[in-house]
Scaffold this active site. Structure first.
Site, PDB file in Angstrom:
ATOM      1  N   PHE A   1       0.828  -1.209   0.000  1.00  0.00           N
ATOM      2  CA  PHE A   1       0.000   0.000   0.000  1.00  0.00           C
ATOM      3  C   PHE A   1       0.870   1.271   0.000  1.00  0.00           C
ATOM      4  CE2 PHE A   1      -2.219   2.809   3.308  1.00  0.00           C
ATOM      5  CZ  PHE A   1      -2.812   3.618   2.351  1.00  0.00           C
TER       6      PHE A   1
ATOM      7  N   ASN B   1       7.955  -9.965  -1.972  1.00  0.00           N
ATOM      8  CA  ASN B   1       7.561 -11.369  -2.197  1.00  0.00           C
ATOM      9  C   ASN B   1       6.040 -11.515  -2.316  1.00  0.00           C
ATOM     10  OD1 ASN B   1       6.740 -10.998   0.410  1.00  0.00           O
ATOM     11  ND2 ASN B   1       7.770 -12.804   1.247  1.00  0.00           N
TER      12      ASN B   1
ATOM     13  N   THR C   1       1.916  -9.820   1.234  1.00  0.00           N
ATOM     14  CA  THR C   1       0.752  -8.937   1.420  1.00  0.00           C
ATOM     15  C   THR C   1       0.707  -7.861   0.338  1.00  0.00           C
ATOM     16  OG1 THR C   1       2.039  -7.636   3.021  1.00  0.00           O
ATOM     17  CG2 THR C   1       0.483  -9.242   3.922  1.00  0.00           C
ATOM     18  N   GLY C   2       1.720  -7.780  -0.481  1.00  0.00           N
ATOM     19  CA  GLY C   2       1.721  -6.840  -1.610  1.00  0.00           C
ATOM     20  C   GLY C   2       0.790  -7.350  -2.697  1.00  0.00           C
TER      21      GLY C   2
ATOM     22  N   ASP D   1      12.073 -12.644  -1.231  1.00  0.00           N
ATOM     23  CA  ASP D   1      11.804 -12.480   0.196  1.00  0.00           C
ATOM     24  C   ASP D   1      13.011 -11.745   0.772  1.00  0.00           C
ATOM     25  OD1 ASP D   1      11.557 -12.690   2.917  1.00  0.00           O
ATOM     26  OD2 ASP D   1      11.054 -14.829   2.916  1.00  0.00           O
ATOM     27  N   VAL D   2      12.823 -10.523   1.223  1.00  0.00           N
ATOM     28  CA  VAL D   2      13.973  -9.714   1.656  1.00  0.00           C
ATOM     29  C   VAL D   2      14.494 -10.111   3.036  1.00  0.00           C
ATOM     30  CG1 VAL D   2      13.452  -7.750   0.170  1.00  0.00           C
ATOM     31  CG2 VAL D   2      12.514  -7.807   2.503  1.00  0.00           C
TER      32      VAL D   2
ATOM     33  N   SER E   1       6.876  -5.094   5.133  1.00  0.00           N
ATOM     34  CA  SER E   1       6.408  -5.804   6.338  1.00  0.00           C
ATOM     35  C   SER E   1       4.890  -5.869   6.312  1.00  0.00           C
ATOM     36  CB  SER E   1       6.808  -5.087   7.635  1.00  0.00           C
ATOM     37  OG  SER E   1       6.245  -5.789   8.751  1.00  0.00           O
TER      38      SER E   1
ATOM     39  N   TYR F   1       4.840  -7.756  15.777  1.00  0.00           N
ATOM     40  CA  TYR F   1       5.043  -6.541  14.982  1.00  0.00           C
ATOM     41  C   TYR F   1       5.766  -5.473  15.802  1.00  0.00           C
ATOM     42  CZ  TYR F   1       3.837  -2.758  11.700  1.00  0.00           C
ATOM     43  OH  TYR F   1       3.882  -1.713  10.810  1.00  0.00           O
TER      44      TYR F   1
ATOM     45  N   THR G   1      -2.472   5.120   8.349  1.00  0.00           N
ATOM     46  CA  THR G   1      -2.505   5.725   7.018  1.00  0.00           C
ATOM     47  C   THR G   1      -3.625   5.055   6.225  1.00  0.00           C
ATOM     48  OG1 THR G   1      -0.110   5.983   7.190  1.00  0.00           O
ATOM     49  CG2 THR G   1      -1.046   6.210   4.992  1.00  0.00           C
TER      50      THR G   1
END
Ligand code: UDP
Length: 314
Positions: free
Chosen positions: A12, A34, A37-38, A58-59, A77, A147, A177
């Protein structure tokens, strides 16, 4: 031309950041994501720009970025409370090892490094509004800890890279946000309420709905992050809006915007849900000259329209 590496650029806030860098900063942008959730659709939007490159990685695992890099922004994240239940280990990995790897990349390339931290470092705050020097009230054993604590660890990692390895660092603490490109099934307040309203379903309010949040429109968030990135400010900076409201007020606002006949369905309050949240933005205002510009009366209708298109097209 500056070259940016942006982790989480399919998400987002990340995709809005990427678009701004491509369009207005005229930069080259390499997005690493990856897609846990994107959204692939966001990558599709960015692929229209010739200076864009996408790496599906995957970072939290080792990767290589070829060529010169001027800025590394670690924004990847999962960030919704529903993700805390679904992806606890992924969240801890991306904010710990993922932060270390991104910082190593920045160091190796001689790049400036920005870490996307969060208002969740303040937990359920006892100080209101929250200034950056407030140390927080996080339950290390609670469901949000995956988190909150991993972002706190990420900040500690970044501070250590700055202190011991000479990395040029920036830390933004992102508050709530909203805007186009939030996932409709994201589970957070605004996507839930708008999706429910557009489907004619009752609006879910957790607890008594008197807990507060402060909702910043995504274009303001991007402005704040970039103002920090290009500044000389090394200490963490809150970016968010001081316009605070209750959850119930938000439900009523969305009801008025979509269908005033909708019911409100009260559901249990999640464990450790922060009672109130509002950033003290003195630092951002004084050091960056930034303050939010888009009121809810402008941002919310734009967001509803975007959801209408998105949900209508599936
Ligand atoms: N919330 C709600 N109904 C929903 C989703 C969330 O009442 O359908 C509440 C949630 O309990 C919290 C606030 O809205 O008090 C904001 O939640 P969100 O998940 O958006 O983000 P948070 O700020 O808690 O990370």
């Amino acid at each position: 031309m500056a070259r940016y590496v942006l982790t989480g650029g399919a998400g987002f806030i990340g995709s809005h950041l990427a678009e701004r860098l491509l369009r207005e900063a005229g930069g080259e942008v390499v997005v690493l994501d990856n897609l846990v959730t994107g959204d692939r659709e966001n990558v599709g939007l960015l692929e229209r720009y010739p200076n864009f490159e996408f790496m599906a990685v995957d970072v939290a695992l080792p990767y290589e970025v070829k060529g010169p890099v001027d800025y590394v922004l670690h924004v990847a994240s999962p960030a919704s409370p529903v993700d805390f239940e679904r992806l606890p280990f992924e969240i801890m990995a991306v904010n710990s090892e993922g932060t270390r790897l991104a910082a190593e990349l920045a160091l190796a390339k001689g790049a400036r490094f920005l870490f996307a931290s969060t208002s969740e470092v303040y937990g359920d705050p006892e100080v209101h509004p929250q200034p950056e020097d407030y140390r927080g009230n996080v339950n290390a054993a609670g469901p949000r800890a995956v988190y909150d604590e991993s972002k706190r660890f990420g900040e500690a990692m970044v501070a250590a890279f700055g202190r011991h390895r000479g990395l040029d660092t920036r830390v933004v603490r992102i508050f709530n946000t909203y805007g186009p490109r939030m996932r409709p099934a994201d589970g957070r307040l605004i996507p839930n309420l708008i999706s429910q309203a557009l489907a004619g379903r009752p609006l879910t309010v957790y607890g008594d709905g008197l807990q507060t949040r402060s909702f910043c429109y995504v274009s303001d968030m991007v402005d704040g992050i970039l103002a920090l990135l290009y500044s000389g400010v090394v200490e963490p900076v809150n970016v968010g809006t001081p316009e605070e409201m209750t959850v119930l007020e938000m439900a009523q606002m969305i009801r008025e915007a979509v269908d005033s006949g909708l019911e409100i369905a009260y559901e249990p309050l999640p464990v450790d849900d922060p009672r109130r949240r509002r950033p003290d933005i003195t630092r951002a205002t004084e050091l960056l000259g930034w303050r939010p510009q888009v009121p809810l009366s402008e941002g919310l209708p734009k967001t509803v329209e975007w959801f209408r298109g998105k949900l209508g097209s599936v």
